[in-house]
Motif scaffolding. Sequence first.
Motif, mmCIF file in Angstrom:
data_model
loop_
_atom_site.group_PDB
_atom_site.id
_atom_site.type_symbol
_atom_site.label_atom_id
_atom_site.label_comp_id
_atom_site.label_asym_id
_atom_site.label_seq_id
_atom_site.Cartn_x
_atom_site.Cartn_y
_atom_site.Cartn_z
ATOM 1 N N UNK A 1 -9.280 -30.433 13.986
ATOM 2 C CA UNK A 1 -9.448 -31.705 13.122
ATOM 3 C C UNK A 1 -10.518 -31.812 12.334
ATOM 4 N N UNK A 2 -11.887 -31.602 13.133
ATOM 5 C CA UNK A 2 -13.194 -31.772 12.075
ATOM 6 C C UNK A 2 -13.185 -30.597 11.071
ATOM 7 N N UNK A 3 -12.915 -29.309 11.581
ATOM 8 C CA UNK A 3 -12.819 -28.455 10.630
ATOM 9 C C UNK A 3 -11.947 -28.563 9.443
ATOM 10 N N UNK A 4 -10.683 -29.080 9.528
ATOM 11 C CA UNK A 4 -9.974 -29.293 8.741
ATOM 12 C C UNK A 4 -10.600 -30.471 7.785
ATOM 13 N N UNK A 5 -10.806 -31.596 8.318
ATOM 14 C CA UNK A 5 -11.369 -32.517 7.336
ATOM 15 C C UNK A 5 -12.521 -32.067 6.678
ATOM 16 N N UNK A 6 -13.459 -31.198 7.065
ATOM 17 C CA UNK A 6 -14.583 -30.535 6.383
ATOM 18 C C UNK A 6 -14.310 -29.740 5.203
ATOM 19 N N UNK A 7 -13.301 -28.853 5.487
ATOM 20 C CA UNK A 7 -12.597 -28.006 4.531
ATOM 21 C C UNK A 7 -12.053 -28.699 3.372
ATOM 22 N N UNK A 8 -11.371 -29.576 3.632
ATOM 23 C CA UNK A 8 -10.268 -30.300 2.688
ATOM 24 C C UNK A 8 -10.975 -31.282 1.594
ATOM 25 N N UNK A 9 -10.490 -31.082 0.493
ATOM 26 C CA UNK A 9 -10.700 -31.770 -0.771
ATOM 27 C C UNK A 9 -10.146 -33.127 -0.825
ATOM 28 N N UNK A 10 -10.643 -34.110 -0.767
ATOM 29 C CA UNK A 10 -9.898 -35.296 -0.733
ATOM 30 C C UNK A 10 -9.120 -35.445 -2.054
ATOM 31 N N UNK A 11 -9.629 -35.232 -3.006
ATOM 32 C CA UNK A 11 -8.914 -35.539 -4.235
ATOM 33 C C UNK A 11 -7.712 -34.358 -4.456
ATOM 34 N N UNK A 12 -7.568 -33.476 -3.925
ATOM 35 C CA UNK A 12 -6.294 -32.919 -3.907
ATOM 36 C C UNK A 12 -5.363 -33.486 -2.883
#
Length: 165
Positions: free
Chosen positions: A100-111
Amino acid sequence: MSAYLHLRAVPAPALRNSPAWLERLFASDAETVRHRVGRCHEEVLDECCLDQERIYTGAPPDGPGDRPQAQVVLGGRPVLRTDRRKPPLLVLTAAQARRVAGFLERTDFDALWDSARDGLLPRYGGVGAEPETWCAFATTHRELRAFYAYTAECGDAVVKWRSKA
């Protein structure tokens, strides 16, 4: 009455599969739990937590059939409570918390926002309220990212509890 989602991270070796033990994690304040299990940090999401999940469920998976984002807010292995009428507690292993931490780190919130905004805005005042709504969801996203980054760094597991206040 408002709903809140409490997330508490505890050292993985201290984690027990006992509903009574897991319930005690939330019967005490974080400082008491920290003293008892050696480390504890927490995040509390307000009643918008169910809608926050909408942000993540629209995200593309990391790989075929791989959807760690479903674990971010509401997910985890359910552990039935001693009072079966209450919603189950949810547990993420340390490995799941790292994903989950990896996902949140890689994810662009605006997208993420772009894919969820049409479903969310009507619930929060429409297009005119988009700046405030975007800000509230983006803030929660940053708080979750910080919580899970620290949790992963410590190698901790996460226990979740939905409460009414």
